[in-house]
Design an enzyme around this catalytic site. Structure first.
Site, PDB file in Angstrom:
ATOM      1  N   HIS A 103     -20.921  -2.056 -29.581  1.00  0.00           N
ATOM      2  CA  HIS A 103     -20.571  -0.634 -29.577  1.00  0.00           C
ATOM      3  C   HIS A 103     -21.577   0.054 -28.665  1.00  0.00           C
ATOM      4  O   HIS A 103     -22.735  -0.375 -28.585  1.00  0.00           O
ATOM      5  CB  HIS A 103     -20.738   0.018 -30.948  1.00  0.00           C
ATOM      6  N   ASP A 106     -24.859   0.545 -30.321  1.00  0.00           N
ATOM      7  CA  ASP A 106     -25.676  -0.655 -30.603  1.00  0.00           C
ATOM      8  C   ASP A 106     -26.632  -0.894 -29.448  1.00  0.00           C
ATOM      9  O   ASP A 106     -27.784  -1.286 -29.633  1.00  0.00           O
ATOM     10  CB  ASP A 106     -24.825  -1.934 -30.715  1.00  0.00           C
TER      11      ASP A 106
HETATM   12  C1  XUL Z   1     -15.493  -2.739 -39.102  1.00  0.00           C
HETATM   13  C2  XUL Z   1     -15.272  -3.573 -37.899  1.00  0.00           C
HETATM   14  C3  XUL Z   1     -15.894  -3.085 -36.646  1.00  0.00           C
HETATM   15  C4  XUL Z   1     -15.085  -3.306 -35.416  1.00  0.00           C
HETATM   16  C5  XUL Z   1     -15.652  -2.699 -34.172  1.00  0.00           C
HETATM   17  O1  XUL Z   1     -14.888  -3.213 -40.257  1.00  0.00           O
HETATM   18  O2  XUL Z   1     -14.665  -4.613 -37.967  1.00  0.00           O
HETATM   19  O3  XUL Z   1     -17.132  -3.702 -36.532  1.00  0.00           O
HETATM   20  O4  XUL Z   1     -14.910  -4.665 -35.159  1.00  0.00           O
HETATM   21  O5  XUL Z   1     -15.852  -1.330 -34.291  1.00  0.00           O
END
Ligand code: XUL
Ligand code: CO
Length: 439
Positions: A103, A106
């Protein structure tokens, strides 16, 4: 490699074969081994989830984090983000994993305004780009965190406040820029807060349409800046929101049709999200694969005793076999991959635990692949399944499937041919057959 080692005493993880009792070696994942025409590396395109492995200190609603982050050693969050990047790439290369996912938040901390957040991310992206060049590790997908900041409490693209929608757009724009700069092969939307807590205060239709409009704008921008990869939507029924709009694979497929997004979007199916929606992992993978919309997989598992999203590392061999049977039959995952969206348990606090977790997941899927290939080559699995449908392969059955028979004509056939004899589904035979191959 950085001068600072974050995983001292751990060398590159090698394949040692099924007889090895070295816990820091692969027993089944042999990246160059060719299975069903492709190397294991190409089958899985395994990825590390940056957030769980390098940002999540394993806090829970009842307690603070338990993991030690030796890369959090400065009072400056940008410095720490750089140290974290060093630690992450040391881990990727020692593990020998080809991909990672992140993300925006992150990789780099949020700034005090849009421009500062963009600048922070761009600075870390430059460094990540160098790391990728040095190590050969690649970006499977990028995404924007549109759920942590309080402004997203009522949603991001589906927020009733237009100003929040614009902030979500700013983040997605910067995350797309980052993904393109790093040659990311996919871009993910997980709408953790795209949904509602109560219908009393929600205009569901308006929010769903706004989500479609937002995704088309993101798609157009991505294509404009040269993103050629797949956009992925990751279904999840709930948590953190009570009801999430991207409920499960079937719901998302319907949404993509309705919003005219099928040319650019596929699904990122996550095991524990499918089970939260009362399906099995294999169910959502199958549904997406049979629709030609399986983009990528977030691998993890739930817990039979707990209802929530536990994000355990996947070690259930039976699940892996089921899913690998589907991937082998429906052409695999590329340009998607298999991302370990999984976290260590709160009481797994040794640095080497992160290796054990990933080694276990990679070996589980490698075993699943070998078993699935064996089943497809050396059993009647496909024949038995297909055999149930032979009455639809020719004659009137085929005419029905082709939409050539009216309801009256179907009625006349029934009246003429009488009661059909019962046809066994052979489930127990098939289950026993699969178990015989798990050896
Ligand atoms: C949350 C989830 C996230 C997504 C990316 O349950 O799976 O980590 O993969 O935002
Ligand atoms: Co996920």
């Amino acid at each position: 490699m950085s001068t600072n080692e974050y995983f001292p005493g751990i060398n590159k993880i090698e394949y040692e074969g099924p007889e090895s009792d070295n816990p820091l070696a692969f027993t089944h994942y042999d990246e160059d081994r060719v299975v069903a025409g492709k190397t294991m590396k190409d089958h899985f395109r395994f990825a590390v989830a940056y957030w769980h492995s390098f940002c999540n200190e394993n806090s829970d609603p009842f307690g603070v984090g338990t993991r030690q982050f030796p890369w959090d050693k400065s009072s400056d969050p940008i410095d720490n983000a750089k140290f974290r990047l060093d630690a992450a790439f040391e881990f990727f290369t020692k593990l020998g994993i080809p991909y990672y996912c992140f993300h925006d938040r992150d990789l780099a901390p949020e700034g005090s305004n849009v421009a500062e957040s963009e600048k922070n991310l761009a600075e870390l992206v430059e460094l990540a780009k160098q790391k990728q060049q040095e190590t050969g590790v690649k970006l499977l997908w990028g995404t924007a965190n549109l759920f942590t900041h309080p402004r997203y409490m009522n949603g991001a693209a589906t927020n009733p406040d237009f100003r929040v929608i614009t902030h979500a757009a700013a983040q997605v724009k910067a995350a797309l820029d980052a993904t393109v700069e790093l040659n990311g092969e996919n871009y993910v939307f997980w709408g953790g807060r795209e949904g509602y807590m109560h219908l009393f205060n929600t205009d569901m239709k308006r929010e769903l349409d706004n989500m479609g409009t937002f995704l088309r704008a993101a798609r157009d921008y991505g294509r404009k800046i040269g993103f050629e990869g797949t956009f992925l939507i990751e279904p999840k029924p709930m948590e953190p929101t009570k009801h999430q709009y991207d409920f499960d694979a079937a719901t998302v497929i319907g949404f993509l049709h309705e919003q005219d997004l099928l040319d650019d979007f596929k699904l990122n199916v996550e095991a524990n999200h499918a089970t939260l929606a009362s399906h099995s992992f294999a169910h959502d993978v199958m549904l997406a694969a049979q629709s030609g919309l399986l983009g990528s997989i977030d691998a993890n598992r739930g817990d039979n005793q707990n209802g929530w999203d536990t994000d355990y590392f996947p070690t259930n061999l039976y699940d892996a076999v089921e899913v690998m049977l589907i991937l082998l039959e429906y052409g695999g995952l590329a340009p998607g991959g298999l991302n370990f969206d999984a976290k260590l348990r709160r009481n797994s606090t040794d640095p080497e635990d992160l290796f054990h977790a990933h080694i276990g997941g990679m070996d589980t899927f490698a075993r699943g692949l070998l078993i699935a290939e064996d089943i497809l080559n050396n059993s009647d699995y496909k024949k038995l399944r297909h055999g149930r449908y032979t009455s639809l392969d020719e004659g009137k059955g085929k005419a029905f499937e082709n939409g050539k028979l009216s309801l009256e004509e179907l009625r006349d056939i029934a009246a003429k041919s009488g009661e059909p004899e019962l046809q066994s589904g052979k489930q127990e035979l098939l289950e026993n057959m699969i178990n015989r191959f798990i050896r």
